[in-house]
Design an enzyme around this catalytic site. Sequence first.
Site, PDB file in Angstrom:
ATOM      1  N   ASP A  25      -8.050   5.347  -5.509  1.00 16.69           N
ATOM      2  CA  ASP A  25      -7.005   6.363  -5.693  1.00 16.69           C
ATOM      3  C   ASP A  25      -7.485   7.795  -5.475  1.00 16.69           C
ATOM      4  OD1 ASP A  25      -8.409   6.973  -8.116  1.00 16.69           O
ATOM      5  OD2 ASP A  25      -7.162   5.571  -9.249  1.00 16.69           O
ATOM      6  N   SER A  43     -12.542  -4.998 -15.154  1.00 11.88           N
ATOM      7  CA  SER A  43     -12.489  -6.365 -15.689  1.00 11.88           C
ATOM      8  C   SER A  43     -13.793  -7.109 -15.444  1.00 11.88           C
ATOM      9  CB  SER A  43     -11.310  -7.127 -15.069  1.00 11.88           C
ATOM     10  OG  SER A  43     -11.393  -7.075 -13.662  1.00 11.88           O
ATOM     11  N   HIS A  52     -15.092   0.678  -2.703  1.00 17.44           N
ATOM     12  CA  HIS A  52     -13.979  -0.072  -2.105  1.00 17.44           C
ATOM     13  C   HIS A  52     -13.115   0.796  -1.192  1.00 17.44           C
ATOM     14  CE1 HIS A  52     -14.267  -3.315  -5.526  1.00 17.44           C
ATOM     15  NE2 HIS A  52     -15.214  -3.438  -4.617  1.00 17.44           N
ATOM     16  N   TYR A  81       0.832  -1.213   0.000  1.00 17.61           N
ATOM     17  CA  TYR A  81       0.000   0.000   0.000  1.00 17.61           C
ATOM     18  C   TYR A  81       0.868   1.265   0.000  1.00 17.61           C
ATOM     19  CZ  TYR A  81      -4.401  -2.408   0.075  1.00 17.61           C
ATOM     20  OH  TYR A  81      -5.463  -3.176  -0.314  1.00 17.61           O
TER      21      TYR A  81
HETATM   22  C1  BJW Z   1      -8.792  -0.018 -19.636  1.00 17.44           C
HETATM   23  C2  BJW Z   1      -7.724   0.822 -19.785  1.00 17.44           C
HETATM   24  C3  BJW Z   1      -8.015   2.036 -20.387  1.00 17.44           C
HETATM   25  C4  BJW Z   1      -6.944  -0.893 -18.860  1.00 17.44           C
HETATM   26  N1  BJW Z   1      -9.253   2.297 -20.738  1.00 17.44           N
HETATM   27  N2  BJW Z   1     -10.032   0.179 -19.971  1.00 17.44           N
HETATM   28  C5  BJW Z   1     -20.256 -13.583  -6.398  1.00 17.44           C
HETATM   29  C6  BJW Z   1     -19.685 -14.500  -7.269  1.00 17.44           C
HETATM   30  C7  BJW Z   1     -18.350 -14.892  -7.096  1.00 17.44           C
HETATM   31  C8  BJW Z   1     -17.579 -14.381  -6.068  1.00 17.44           C
HETATM   32  C9  BJW Z   1     -18.149 -13.478  -5.215  1.00 17.44           C
HETATM   33  C10 BJW Z   1     -19.472 -13.089  -5.392  1.00 17.44           C
HETATM   34  N3  BJW Z   1     -19.756 -12.177  -4.407  1.00 17.44           N
HETATM   35  C11 BJW Z   1     -18.653 -11.978  -3.662  1.00 17.44           C
HETATM   36  C12 BJW Z   1     -17.661 -12.756  -4.132  1.00 17.44           C
HETATM   37  C13 BJW Z   1     -16.272 -12.835  -3.569  1.00 17.44           C
HETATM   38  C14 BJW Z   1     -15.414 -11.670  -4.021  1.00 17.44           C
HETATM   39  C15 BJW Z   1     -15.268 -11.721  -5.549  1.00 17.44           C
HETATM   40  O1  BJW Z   1     -15.863 -10.963  -6.269  1.00 17.44           O
HETATM   41  N4  BJW Z   1     -14.404 -12.585  -6.046  1.00 17.44           N
HETATM   42  C16 BJW Z   1     -14.183 -12.680  -7.488  1.00 17.44           C
HETATM   43  C17 BJW Z   1     -12.714 -12.385  -7.799  1.00 17.44           C
HETATM   44  C18 BJW Z   1     -14.630 -14.010  -7.984  1.00 17.44           C
HETATM   45  N5  BJW Z   1     -15.964 -10.386  -3.604  1.00 17.44           N
HETATM   46  C19 BJW Z   1     -15.782  -9.914  -2.387  1.00 17.44           C
HETATM   47  O2  BJW Z   1     -15.175 -10.544  -1.555  1.00 17.44           O
HETATM   48  C20 BJW Z   1     -16.402  -8.567  -2.064  1.00 17.44           C
HETATM   49  N6  BJW Z   1     -17.107  -8.670  -0.841  1.00 17.44           N
HETATM   50  C21 BJW Z   1     -18.356  -9.155  -0.776  1.00 17.44           C
HETATM   51  O3  BJW Z   1     -18.999  -9.436  -1.755  1.00 17.44           O
HETATM   52  O4  BJW Z   1     -18.826  -9.281   0.518  1.00 17.44           O
HETATM   53  C22 BJW Z   1     -19.919 -10.160   0.739  1.00 17.44           C
HETATM   54  C23 BJW Z   1     -19.346 -11.582   0.687  1.00 17.44           C
HETATM   55  C24 BJW Z   1     -18.277 -11.875   1.484  1.00 17.44           C
HETATM   56  C25 BJW Z   1     -17.739 -13.165   1.442  1.00 17.44           C
HETATM   57  C26 BJW Z   1     -18.275 -14.115   0.572  1.00 17.44           C
HETATM   58  C27 BJW Z   1     -19.347 -13.775  -0.251  1.00 17.44           C
HETATM   59  C28 BJW Z   1     -19.893 -12.479  -0.169  1.00 17.44           C
HETATM   60  C29 BJW Z   1     -15.311  -7.535  -1.833  1.00 17.44           C
HETATM   61  C30 BJW Z   1     -14.506  -7.238  -3.046  1.00 17.44           C
HETATM   62  C31 BJW Z   1     -13.395  -6.263  -2.684  1.00 17.44           C
HETATM   63  C32 BJW Z   1     -12.410  -6.048  -3.827  1.00 17.44           C
HETATM   64  N7  BJW Z   1     -11.292  -5.331  -3.324  1.00 17.44           N
HETATM   65  C33 BJW Z   1     -10.258  -4.906  -4.250  1.00 17.44           C
HETATM   66  C34 BJW Z   1      -9.105  -4.268  -3.431  1.00 17.44           C
HETATM   67  C35 BJW Z   1      -9.523  -2.881  -2.960  1.00 17.44           C
HETATM   68  C36 BJW Z   1      -8.448  -2.235  -2.172  1.00 17.44           C
HETATM   69  C37 BJW Z   1      -7.211  -1.944  -2.968  1.00 17.44           C
HETATM   70  O5  BJW Z   1      -7.255  -1.225  -3.983  1.00 17.44           O
HETATM   71  O6  BJW Z   1      -6.160  -2.418  -2.580  1.00 17.44           O
HETATM   72  O7  BJW Z   1     -10.795  -3.963  -5.180  1.00 17.44           O
HETATM   73  S1  BJW Z   1      -9.623  -6.221  -5.312  1.00 17.44           S
HETATM   74  C38 BJW Z   1      -9.462  -5.222  -6.735  1.00 17.44           C
HETATM   75  O8  BJW Z   1     -10.391  -5.642  -7.778  1.00 17.44           O
HETATM   76  C39 BJW Z   1      -9.902  -3.818  -6.322  1.00 17.44           C
HETATM   77  C40 BJW Z   1     -10.643  -3.348  -7.518  1.00 17.44           C
HETATM   78  O9  BJW Z   1     -11.480  -2.278  -7.184  1.00 17.44           O
HETATM   79  C41 BJW Z   1     -11.351  -4.605  -7.969  1.00 17.44           C
HETATM   80  C42 BJW Z   1     -11.801  -4.576  -9.393  1.00 17.44           C
HETATM   81  O10 BJW Z   1     -10.712  -4.440 -10.260  1.00 17.44           O
HETATM   82  P1  BJW Z   1     -10.866  -3.572 -11.569  1.00 17.44           P
HETATM   83  O11 BJW Z   1     -11.074  -2.164 -11.226  1.00 17.44           O
HETATM   84  O12 BJW Z   1     -11.859  -4.200 -12.458  1.00 17.44           O
HETATM   85  O13 BJW Z   1      -9.370  -3.670 -12.172  1.00 17.44           O
HETATM   86  P2  BJW Z   1      -8.713  -4.796 -13.073  1.00 17.44           P
HETATM   87  O14 BJW Z   1      -7.239  -4.612 -13.029  1.00 17.44           O
HETATM   88  O15 BJW Z   1      -9.223  -6.148 -12.749  1.00 17.44           O
HETATM   89  O16 BJW Z   1      -9.231  -4.463 -14.541  1.00 17.44           O
HETATM   90  C43 BJW Z   1      -8.860  -3.293 -15.223  1.00 17.44           C
HETATM   91  C44 BJW Z   1      -9.639  -3.275 -16.519  1.00 17.44           C
HETATM   92  O17 BJW Z   1      -9.386  -2.057 -17.170  1.00 17.44           O
HETATM   93  C45 BJW Z   1      -9.262  -4.391 -17.506  1.00 17.44           C
HETATM   94  O18 BJW Z   1     -10.434  -4.984 -18.014  1.00 17.44           O
HETATM   95  C46 BJW Z   1      -8.501  -3.659 -18.610  1.00 17.44           C
HETATM   96  O19 BJW Z   1      -8.717  -4.241 -19.907  1.00 17.44           O
HETATM   97  C47 BJW Z   1      -9.138  -2.300 -18.535  1.00 17.44           C
HETATM   98  N8  BJW Z   1      -8.289  -1.204 -18.970  1.00 17.44           N
HETATM   99  N9  BJW Z   1      -6.586   0.173 -19.251  1.00 17.44           N
HETATM  100  C48 BJW Z   1     -10.249   1.384 -20.539  1.00 17.44           C
HETATM  101  N10 BJW Z   1      -7.028   2.918 -20.592  1.00 17.44           N
END
Ligand code: BJW
Length: 253
Positions: free
Chosen positions: A101, A190, A116, A65
């Site tokens: 951010d 994503s 988040h 971090y």
């Molecule tokens: C461009 C570009 C440009 C590049 N222009 N595009 C249902 C089904 C399955 C699983 C679950 C579910 N419900 C809950 C879950 C479990 C879990 C989950 O989702 N797991 C999956 C991975 C399967 N979710 C959780 O645990 C959540 N909690 C929850 O639901 O609580 C209730 C619960 C608890 C326990 C069990 C069940 C339910 C919490 C999720 C928290 C996510 N936290 C993070 C870290 C935050 C802190 C930090 O920053 O350090 O959040 S993980 C990380 O992923 C971060 C992001 O916000 C998040 C999403 O990522 P994002 O933004 O999509 O980034 P990338 O890198 O993945 O993608 C970037 C994209 O941009 C790409 O597609 C590129 O192509 C594109 N791109 N440049 C346009 N210029």
Amino acid sequence: MDLTTLAGRIRDARRLTILTGAGVSAASGVPTFRGQDGLWRQYRAEDLATPQAFGRNPRLVWEWYAWRREKIAGCRPNAAHHVIAAWSQHAGCRVVTQNVDDLHIRAATRELVRIHGSIWELSCWDGCAQGATPWRDERVPLGDLPPSCPHCGGLARPAVVWFGESLHPRHLHAAMDATECDVFLTVGTSAIVYPAAGLVHEARRHGAFTAEINLEETPASGSVDVAIHGGAEAILPRIAELLNREPSTPNRT
Ligand code: BJW
């Protein structure tokens, strides 16, 4: 053609919701989570953004971090943030971001829900009552790691939502509420992390026109009305330009 269609839908929308992910900040220099630049040392974000990882090794997680805070401190909002901020000035526009951010805030976005949390806020890991409310700490560098809670002297944590943790009910409610809209735009995510990834489908169920802007295909691409491939920092200004060609745009009340 897709851009013109989308611009037309945005122009006619009374309620516009925009969901953003790490891709929106990529052009500012903020590393995405799952892209090639997503690795920090040999770790994947999924291995660090969990309470278990923090419990095992708080110093390691804090080093990640601290590294990210230093990187973000040197970044500025890009054209995508500025277009979204301009649209957010119109009533009926809501912005839900997964990004920690705060670049949307620095671009002066209104009606923003940070589902988040923020990398610039800390809370008490040891669970003291006062430290449950996040406090802001924008120091870069942060000082001795791991930092401590100013209230109880225990261990402080980043006030962000890790895997397995629940979103703040107020944020979840606001995000769900925002799926009741005319146009739902999902940008630079994503679309694999829930509950954020479910919002576009919820909006579709409510009858919204749905659109995705991303460099790549995502699991949402096949379900949205329009999937536009390209950088958010290039596509959003082009849409804004199309809107600006019309006399009274966007047309929300
Ligand atoms: C461009 C570009 C440009 C590049 N222009 N595009 C249902 C089904 C399955 C699983 C679950 C579910 N419900 C809950 C879950 C479990 C879990 C989950 O989702 N797991 C999956 C991975 C399967 N979710 C959780 O645990 C959540 N909690 C929850 O639901 O609580 C209730 C619960 C608890 C326990 C069990 C069940 C339910 C919490 C999720 C928290 C996510 N936290 C993070 C870290 C935050 C802190 C930090 O920053 O350090 O959040 S993980 C990380 O992923 C971060 C992001 O916000 C998040 C999403 O990522 P994002 O933004 O999509 O980034 P990338 O890198 O993945 O993608 C970037 C994209 O941009 C790409 O597609 C590129 O192509 C594109 N791109 N440049 C346009 N210029």
